[in-house]
Enzyme design. Structure first.
Site, PDB file in Angstrom:
ATOM      1  N   LYS A  53      -2.467   3.678   1.638  1.00 31.08           N
ATOM      2  CA  LYS A  53      -3.624   4.402   1.128  1.00 31.08           C
ATOM      3  C   LYS A  53      -4.328   4.973   2.631  1.00 31.08           C
ATOM      4  CE  LYS A  53      -3.277   2.654  -3.320  1.00 31.08           C
ATOM      5  NZ  LYS A  53      -3.674   1.613  -4.250  1.00 31.08           N
ATOM      6  N   GLN A  97      -8.600  -2.303  -5.343  1.00 32.51           N
ATOM      7  CA  GLN A  97      -7.351  -2.367  -5.473  1.00 32.51           C
ATOM      8  C   GLN A  97      -6.983  -3.750  -6.392  1.00 32.51           C
ATOM      9  OE1 GLN A  97      -4.360  -0.916  -3.766  1.00 32.51           O
ATOM     10  NE2 GLN A  97      -3.243  -2.061  -5.273  1.00 32.51           N
ATOM     11  N   ASP A 120      -9.006   6.535  -9.336  1.00 35.49           N
ATOM     12  CA  ASP A 120      -8.033   6.185 -10.120  1.00 35.49           C
ATOM     13  C   ASP A 120      -7.938   6.546 -11.565  1.00 35.49           C
ATOM     14  OD1 ASP A 120      -6.000   4.395  -8.556  1.00 35.49           O
ATOM     15  OD2 ASP A 120      -7.441   2.619  -8.553  1.00 35.49           O
TER      16      ASP A 120
END
Ligand code: NAP
Length: 285
Positions: A53, A97, A120
């Site tokens: 990322k 995460q 997300d």
């Protein structure tokens, strides 16, 4: 023999679009896009994802802010960091995460992220918006799958679409996105009866179950579009998908490989969501 859907190529074109728009907005409006990535603990797979990322941010010209916290971080400390990032104007998107260590309640952390920075699209507000088709961010993996289907030129309207898997991050939002594109959608899961028959009726089959090579060629309708979201290990420890590629490619019309299919799309769509977040926060349409 199926045509291979090249996720690396499609993801490269998405990242190129994002990089161009980000550069233009930097020049014209002074917009600097920033993504904060928070990782707790030492999970090696998570570390790889976070590094990827970070690299993607560099490639598209975003700033990335990495917060690598020790395993023993408390929920309160993590929530405090999320709150700081919510209020930091250099940070347009926040990604925590997953999975988090067991002593931290993931739901509480997701709920604490400002919906405007939830790139997300896991926050209940964004999940609800997806249900009613009025969304800012699409969840990255299902959105990536939609781009891959689009790249085949196959029109989803009126097609029989089967999604195997009903997780909140893949299966359920995937089904909603296919429905919004006028597919006739069936969602299957571990309690589904006659899975093979249902799959054989699918013009578009999206598989997200987490079981190596579970879907075999004899479960696929000739000419179908087969999208394999799975990231599993085979008997030799080699990365593979939920679809048995060797038998499936004999029958399908289009198929994604693993690796090189859905995986690269997830990060590309994350970059797209982060740019969208930055534009919205700056009041740019
Ligand atoms: P998950 O939360 O474990 O959900 C798995 C789903 O598959 C569940 O709904 C489960 O049904 C269903 N399932 C399990 N065994 C089944 C069977 N024998 N027949 C039919 N359905 C079955 O997994 P996930 O997070 O959605 O991830 C799925 C896969 O995608 C994993 O391999 C994961 O690593 C991969 N993934 C890849 C990316 C990427 O970027 N490429 C992103 C996310 C996930 P029940 O609900 O009945 O238990």
């Amino acid at each position: 023999m199926a045509q291979i859907i090249d996720g690396k190529a499609v993801s490269a074109s998405v990242k190129e679009e994002v990089a161009k728009e980000a550069a233009a907005l930097k020049d014209s409006k002074g917009l600097n896009v920033g993504l904060a990535v928070v990782i707790v603990g030492n999970d090696s797979a998570s570390r790889v994802y976070v590094n990827n990322k970070k690299k993607a941010c560099e490639a598209v010209g975003f700033q990335s802010f990495e917060y690598a916290l020790p395993e023993e971080t408390t929920q309160e400390q993590l929530l405090e960091l999320v709150n700081t990032l919510n209020n930091d104007c250099k940070v347009n998107g926040i990604l925590v995460q997953l999975p988090l260590p067991k002593h931290i309640d993931e739901k509480a952390v997701i709920d604490a992220i400002s919906p405007d920075k939830d790139v997300d699209a896991f926050h209940p507000v964004n999940v609800g918006k997806i249900m009613i088709g009025d969304y800012s961010f699409l969840p990255c993996t299902p959105a990536g799958v939609m781009r891959l289907i689009e790249s085949t030129g196959v029109d989803i309207t009126g097609k029989q679409c089967v999604v195997i898997g009903r997780s909140n991050i893949v299966g359920k939002p995937q089904a909603m996105l296919l429905l919004q594109k006028n597919g006739t959608v069936t969602i299957c899961h571990s309690k589904t009866k006659n899975l093979k028959e249902i799959c054989l009726g699918a013009d578009i089959l999206v598989v997200a179950i987490g079981r190596a090579k579970f879907v075999t060629g004899d479960m696929i309708k000739p000419g179908a579009v087969v999208i394999d979201v799975g990231m599993d290990r085979d008997e030799n420890g080699k990365l593979c998908g939920d679809v048995d590629f060797a038998s499936a490619e004999q029958v399908a019309g289009y198929i994604t490989p693993v690796p090189g299919g859905v995986g690269p799309m997830t990060i590309a769509m994350l970059m797209k969501n982060t740019l969208t977040a930055a534009k919205q926060q700056a009041g740019i349409q």
